[in-house]
Design an enzyme around this catalytic site. Sequence first.
Site, mmCIF file in Angstrom:
data_model
loop_
_atom_site.group_PDB
_atom_site.id
_atom_site.type_symbol
_atom_site.label_atom_id
_atom_site.label_comp_id
_atom_site.label_asym_id
_atom_site.label_seq_id
_atom_site.Cartn_x
_atom_site.Cartn_y
_atom_site.Cartn_z
ATOM 1 N N ASP A 41 46.331 -68.247 68.660
ATOM 2 C CA ASP A 41 47.624 -68.838 68.996
ATOM 3 C C ASP A 41 47.345 -70.089 69.827
ATOM 4 O OD1 ASP A 41 50.110 -69.537 69.981
ATOM 5 O OD2 ASP A 41 50.710 -67.483 70.475
ATOM 6 N N HIS A 42 47.635 -71.255 69.253
ATOM 7 C CA HIS A 42 47.272 -72.519 69.917
ATOM 8 C C HIS A 42 48.070 -72.770 71.193
ATOM 9 C CE1 HIS A 42 44.983 -76.057 70.172
ATOM 10 N NE2 HIS A 42 44.894 -76.345 68.876
ATOM 11 N N ARG A 43 49.136 -72.015 71.397
ATOM 12 C CA ARG A 43 49.873 -72.155 72.662
ATOM 13 C C ARG A 43 49.052 -71.625 73.831
ATOM 14 N NH1 ARG A 43 55.177 -68.856 71.091
ATOM 15 N NH2 ARG A 43 53.485 -67.467 70.428
ATOM 16 N N PRO A 54 51.697 -71.064 66.648
ATOM 17 C CA PRO A 54 50.933 -72.051 65.859
ATOM 18 C C PRO A 54 49.501 -71.567 65.653
ATOM 19 C CG PRO A 54 51.219 -72.822 68.117
ATOM 20 C CD PRO A 54 52.009 -71.563 68.006
#
Length: 505
Positions: A477-479, A303
């Site tokens: 990367d929002h993770r 994401p």
Amino acid sequence: MSEINAIEVPKWGLSMEEGTVTVWRVSEGTSFRKGDLLCEVETSKITNELEAPFDGLLRRIVAQPGETLPVGGVLAVSASETVSEAEIEEFLSSRGAHPAPAAAPTQETAPAAAPAPTAAPTPTAPAVPKPAASSGSTLVPESLQGQTSGEVFATPHALKLAAKLSLDLDKVTGSGRAGRVSMQDVHNAIRAAGGSVATPPPPARSVLPGRTLKDDSEVDATPVARRLAGNLGINLHDCRATGSRGRVCEADVREAERKFGLVTTSPEPASDAESPVEFETVAFDSMRKAIGKRLQASKRDAPHFRLTADLEIDALLALRKQINAMVPSVKLSVNDFIVKACGAALLRVPEVNVQFDEQTQSVRRYTYADVSVAVALPSGLITPIVRNTDTRSLASVSEEVHSLVTKAKSGTLAPEEFQGGTFTVSNLGMYGVREFDAIINPPQAAILAVGAGAQRPVVVNGEVIPRTILTVTLSCDHRVIDGALGASFLAELKRFVESPALMLV
């Protein structure tokens, strides 16, 4: 079996899944020593030279140039002279690399069974022209006609020829190892029985007027370039060799095609109402396939979110000008400063200096900054790595970037020089791009897109003054990385870029 060894496709890097043989440097029947160059194997990014892992004798080349095999696939077989061809066939069959000799006749005789009823009712003289019609002026005597049993030990080419001519290989004596029947044995048997063998015509290849006529089989060229040149009637001696390691590549043949004014026509004649084809279909090469696969997975699974910042680089430009003027051996670029600043910022915000492990759903946090630098190539994109960027001097970073870019463009990067990395810098400023965003290079968790520096009006204490502004965009990367964390990294990057003296201490 202990005397037989397989030469396999090695795994050059964690992401490598397959390799394509481009050229063999040794031939069958040749002895080699450990460390000798055997062949070249093209992976998704570069062409590697495969060195012999042991001493041996090359008995069988399994993968021909242009063939693609998975990692661990059998490229060739090494065995002593005492090992028979039957033992090699059995070894290959056990490895699943090559069908056992008994299986080949089954495949060949199955389709050959169809014309058998036609030949059976007329086994006399009229049957003789049957195989002759299928093979030009080759005449197979009646004494050799029939169907081959499944027990004959013969080469694949001999089996195909026998099926085509309705010739019984049981009646042919093999001269190869362990009595293996070859194409030459078939031709000799036909002649000995009173038949005739047609001399195959040379491949149809038109020669351009005024062009080189000498044999170009020894010209070092890629398989694609050689096939294309043959189809167009272009002699490889008339092509400039600009490919890796001085080989003629497809682009060189295309250049010769344009130079000679050749026009490739469609095999189907177009009607008067149809307009000529105005496009060319270009198949993906291994590098472009790898790029598409990896970036599609990154865009789908990671994401992405993006943060943009403007950096004032007037002080950086002044320092760069001073260093380049005072140290003739050093020629720093703005990109060198950005790479160095990223290395320094990553150590200040180590939560961004990470890789994300998809399989274990865990994060690897590194204590050193390995910054990848995106390099554009005619066939795609590659990201060589400046190792330990945080501990290098600006001069060392500049020298390493220059060396890696040179290797990337010549196709001589080693796998460890472009696989891995903890962060990537992609700079399109030299193309005049003001700003853009980039797709993360997995397993990394962030990438910095760098635009062009340009003078813009800036308000300082109520006054409008010109400043040289460079826009950067951080994709995260929002993770792994949250918005505030990404902003903290950009703040540190801004501090180093706008106060470049910090990178000198």
